[in-house]
Design an enzyme around this catalytic site. Structure first.
Site, mmCIF file in Angstrom:
data_model
loop_
_atom_site.group_PDB
_atom_site.id
_atom_site.type_symbol
_atom_site.label_atom_id
_atom_site.label_comp_id
_atom_site.label_asym_id
_atom_site.label_seq_id
_atom_site.Cartn_x
_atom_site.Cartn_y
_atom_site.Cartn_z
ATOM 1 N N VAL A 74 0.842 -1.213 0.000
ATOM 2 C CA VAL A 74 0.000 0.000 0.000
ATOM 3 C C VAL A 74 0.876 1.262 0.000
ATOM 4 C CG1 VAL A 74 -1.858 1.228 1.165
ATOM 5 C CG2 VAL A 74 -1.828 -1.271 1.193
ATOM 6 N N GLU B 66 -10.373 5.742 4.839
ATOM 7 C CA GLU B 66 -11.156 5.176 3.724
ATOM 8 C C GLU B 66 -10.595 3.835 3.245
ATOM 9 O OE1 GLU B 66 -13.892 4.407 1.726
ATOM 10 O OE2 GLU B 66 -14.177 6.567 1.818
ATOM 11 N N GLU C 90 -3.229 -10.275 4.420
ATOM 12 C CA GLU C 90 -2.653 -9.615 5.589
ATOM 13 C C GLU C 90 -1.318 -10.276 5.931
ATOM 14 O OE1 GLU C 90 -4.178 -6.850 7.246
ATOM 15 O OE2 GLU C 90 -5.102 -7.068 5.293
ATOM 16 N N ASP D 116 -10.338 -10.176 9.586
ATOM 17 C CA ASP D 116 -10.193 -8.929 8.814
ATOM 18 C C ASP D 116 -11.573 -8.411 8.384
ATOM 19 O OD1 ASP D 116 -8.447 -7.048 7.079
ATOM 20 O OD2 ASP D 116 -9.810 -7.952 5.629
ATOM 21 N N LYS E 193 -13.591 -4.866 9.456
ATOM 22 C CA LYS E 193 -14.189 -3.926 8.483
ATOM 23 C C LYS E 193 -15.693 -3.782 8.739
ATOM 24 C CE LYS E 193 -10.806 -5.111 4.921
ATOM 25 N NZ LYS E 193 -10.491 -6.129 3.907
HETATM 26 P P1 NDP Z 1 3.297 -4.704 3.648
HETATM 27 O O1 NDP Z 1 3.791 -5.785 4.523
HETATM 28 O O2 NDP Z 1 3.389 -4.866 2.185
HETATM 29 O O3 NDP Z 1 4.056 -3.349 4.032
HETATM 30 C C1 NDP Z 1 4.325 -2.966 5.344
HETATM 31 C C2 NDP Z 1 5.402 -1.899 5.334
HETATM 32 O O4 NDP Z 1 5.638 -1.470 6.672
HETATM 33 C C3 NDP Z 1 6.729 -2.384 4.783
HETATM 34 O O5 NDP Z 1 7.329 -1.383 3.981
HETATM 35 C C4 NDP Z 1 7.571 -2.620 6.050
HETATM 36 O O6 NDP Z 1 8.965 -2.403 5.843
HETATM 37 C C5 NDP Z 1 7.025 -1.544 6.962
HETATM 38 N N1 NDP Z 1 7.189 -1.899 8.366
HETATM 39 C C6 NDP Z 1 6.714 -3.000 8.994
HETATM 40 N N2 NDP Z 1 7.102 -2.998 10.277
HETATM 41 C C7 NDP Z 1 7.844 -1.861 10.441
HETATM 42 C C8 NDP Z 1 8.558 -1.328 11.533
HETATM 43 N N3 NDP Z 1 8.597 -1.955 12.706
HETATM 44 N N4 NDP Z 1 9.202 -0.138 11.354
HETATM 45 C C9 NDP Z 1 9.176 0.488 10.161
HETATM 46 N N5 NDP Z 1 8.535 -0.007 9.096
HETATM 47 C C10 NDP Z 1 7.881 -1.159 9.230
HETATM 48 O O7 NDP Z 1 1.807 -4.411 4.090
HETATM 49 P P2 NDP Z 1 0.613 -3.801 3.221
HETATM 50 O O8 NDP Z 1 1.084 -2.638 2.464
HETATM 51 O O9 NDP Z 1 -0.066 -4.909 2.507
HETATM 52 O O10 NDP Z 1 -0.402 -3.357 4.370
HETATM 53 C C11 NDP Z 1 -0.212 -2.142 5.081
HETATM 54 C C12 NDP Z 1 -1.521 -1.788 5.788
HETATM 55 O O11 NDP Z 1 -2.539 -1.593 4.796
HETATM 56 C C13 NDP Z 1 -2.087 -2.884 6.706
HETATM 57 O O12 NDP Z 1 -2.717 -2.250 7.795
HETATM 58 C C14 NDP Z 1 -3.105 -3.598 5.842
HETATM 59 O O13 NDP Z 1 -4.100 -4.225 6.599
HETATM 60 C C15 NDP Z 1 -3.664 -2.430 5.061
HETATM 61 N N6 NDP Z 1 -4.291 -2.767 3.790
HETATM 62 C C16 NDP Z 1 -3.653 -3.567 2.898
HETATM 63 C C17 NDP Z 1 -4.207 -3.795 1.657
HETATM 64 C C18 NDP Z 1 -3.540 -4.639 0.642
HETATM 65 O O14 NDP Z 1 -4.130 -4.866 -0.434
HETATM 66 N N7 NDP Z 1 -2.342 -5.138 0.885
HETATM 67 C C19 NDP Z 1 -5.506 -3.207 1.281
HETATM 68 C C20 NDP Z 1 -6.102 -2.365 2.306
HETATM 69 C C21 NDP Z 1 -5.491 -2.165 3.516
HETATM 70 P P3 NDP Z 1 9.818 -3.346 4.838
HETATM 71 O O15 NDP Z 1 9.249 -3.088 3.471
HETATM 72 O O16 NDP Z 1 11.219 -2.845 4.959
HETATM 73 O O17 NDP Z 1 9.616 -4.741 5.308
HETATM 74 N N1 HSE Z 2 -6.175 -8.548 3.279
HETATM 75 C C1 HSE Z 2 -7.190 -7.650 2.922
HETATM 76 C C2 HSE Z 2 -8.124 -8.307 1.925
HETATM 77 C C3 HSE Z 2 -6.600 -6.402 2.332
HETATM 78 O O1 HSE Z 2 -7.722 -9.315 1.331
HETATM 79 O O2 HSE Z 2 -9.238 -7.843 1.733
HETATM 80 C C4 HSE Z 2 -7.627 -5.332 2.051
HETATM 81 O O3 HSE Z 2 -8.155 -4.824 3.227
#
Ligand code: NDP
Ligand code: HSE
Length: 436
Positions: free
Chosen positions: A14, A129, A190, A201, A205
């Protein structure tokens, strides 16, 4: 006007998508926001990783506090996930006077009451959102677009990973674990995929949606959650033959006895639009008193689809920067002092129809024993299906659809049926909603 400065926590699926969209569409976005929006800082755990996004011009750090303590930054994007560090960072950002945009449904669902109260005290905004249904602007639709209505019920496919798995199992005959692996590789799941497949999850929501629909506090402990791990290809096939799709639904319904909050696999008639929402797509059907039913459809997960919602929040926050919190859209749709602790209906008092699959001995009287138990519990049978089997097979699957019944009575009937000597193993039970 001065540009709005953004700090991004997390550069994964994201976060990476958000950096890309904000950079690629910078001109169009600033025409909408009325000022330039620039990312000045970002943090991630490992800065040596190859990223989805171009971080040129952004000061990077492995220490998220470098971002939230930068006095120049106006808006923090929390895109790390989880509830421990994320909560600490968000509360510190608020204390530092920064607005926050997050995609983190677990955080909002479990700690939103506290976070919003802290934000209101210091006049900052928390926008979320992207936390529900990925790129679909469902929070805005319910909180603003439907604010003239009383909302009767919401039913939504609100987990992209789960819907992707069920669709792959049905259309390609794939195994559950194999489809889940692909959803993870595509960045939909997730960090802990149990949250996706066990309904947690979707429960987070649903709670957020129910809160903004009915003006109730966030209270995840009162959401009934059941996942998709017990759904078999066999049940998908029987449901299809009977004219239904099996979807993992979140349902929030206001009834005269209380509010239903439940997430579980559900049979839906194939003629409903929502029954035809496949793959990673999500859809939310909202039934309200003035407008009637409205349906919202779009990508429920994925990098740029979710970034679309994050960036829309950034624009909203940028536009409202100079407004006092009293003049902004309330975090949970209703004014803070109008949130009401309405009664939540326990799951065993909820009324639904059911699909049941039983393994029954092929002998005279077996069906009569089962129908007798249903009669004792006041349960009416809608349809019965039993396939002819080869002669040597003596235990056969029996499929039954029932009319609406109270869950407590169905639980008692299932327990009695499982005790019959003519029935083998456990009864498979999937709730059925007509969504009419
Ligand atoms: P990712 O695992 O892809 O990304 C997480 C990011 O956070 C990475 O860049 C990671 O660093 C960084 N991070 C994790 N722990 C730490 C820490 N302790 N200190 C600093 N940075 C940290 O997750 P997503 O992008 O998939 O998800 C992010 C959020 O968005 C979650 O809350 C998820 O539920 C929500 N979400 C996700 C969706 C999806 O489609 N994936 C859709 C809607 C919501 P590094 O890259 O170096 O490991
Ligand atoms: N893990 C979540 C899903 C990401 O699959 O719907 C979006 O919230």
């Amino acid at each position: 006007m001065k540009p709005v400065k953004i700090g991004v926590l997390g550069l994964g699926t994201v976060g990476g998508g958000t950096v890309n969209v904000l950079k690629r569409n910078a001109k169009e976005i600033s025409r909408r926001a009325g000022r330039e929006i620039i990312i000045t800082r970002a943090s991630a755990r490992d800065l040596t990783l190859d990223r989805l996004c171009d971080t040129q011009g952004i000061t990077l750090s492995t220490y998220p506090y470098d971002v939230i303590n930068d006095p120049e930054i106006d808006i923090i994007l929390e895109l790390i996930g989880g509830t421990d560090l994320a909560k600490e960072l968000v509360l510190q950002a608020i204390a530092n006077g920064k607005h926050v945009v997050t995609a983190n449904k677990a955080l909002i669902c479990l700690h939103g009451n506290e976070i919003f109260a802290a934000a209101n005290k210091v006049n900052v905004m928390i926008a979320y959102e992207a936390a529900v249904a990925g790129g679909i602007p469902i929070i805005k639709a319910i909180r603003e677009g439907l604010s003239g209505n009383q909302i009767n019920w919401i039913a939504g496919i609100i987990n992209g990973t789960g819907n992707f798995i069920l669709t792959e199992m049905r259309d390609k005959g794939r195994e559950f674990a194999d489809a889940l692996r692909e959803a993870q590789a595509l960045g939909y799941a997730e960090a802990n995929p149990t949250f996706d497949v066990e309904g947690i999850d979707a429960g987070h929501k649903l709670m957020i949606l129910a809160s903004i629909a009915f003006g109730i506090p966030l209270q995840f402990e009162n959401v009934y959650t059941e996942g998709i791990t017990k759904i078999t290809r066999e049940d998908i096939e029987y449901a299809t033959n009977l004219g239904y799709s099996i979807k993992h639904l979140g349902i929030a319904r206001k009834t005269s006895k209380g509010i239903e909050l439940r997430v579980h696999p559900t049979l839906i008639p194939q003629r409903r639009l929502i029954a035809n929402v496949d793959g990673v797509m999500n859809a939310v059907l909202v039934h309200a008193d003035a407008v009637g039913p409205t349906l919202y459809y779009g990508a429920g997960a994925g990098s740029e689809a979710t970034a679309s919602a994050v960036v829309a929040d950034v624009v909203d926050v940028a536009r409202a920067l100079t407004l006092h919190s009293k003049n902004r859209v309330p975090h949970l749709a209703f004014q803070e002092d109008a949130i009401a602790d309405l009664h939540i209906l326990p799951q065993d008092e909820v009324e639904t129809a059911y699909y049941l699959r039983l393994m029954v001995e092929d002998k005279p009287g077996a069906l009569a024993q089962i129908t007798h138990i249903f009669a004792e519990q006041n349960i009416s049978i809608e349809a019965v299906l039993q396939k002819e089997a080869p002669e040597e097979q003596t235990i056969l699957p029996l499929i039954m659809l029932t009319q609406k019944t109270i869950e407590r009575e169905m639980n008692a009937a299932i327990a009695a049926i499982e005790n019959l000597s003519s029935v083998t193993g456990q009864v498979t039970r999937i709730r059925l909603e007509t969504l009419g």
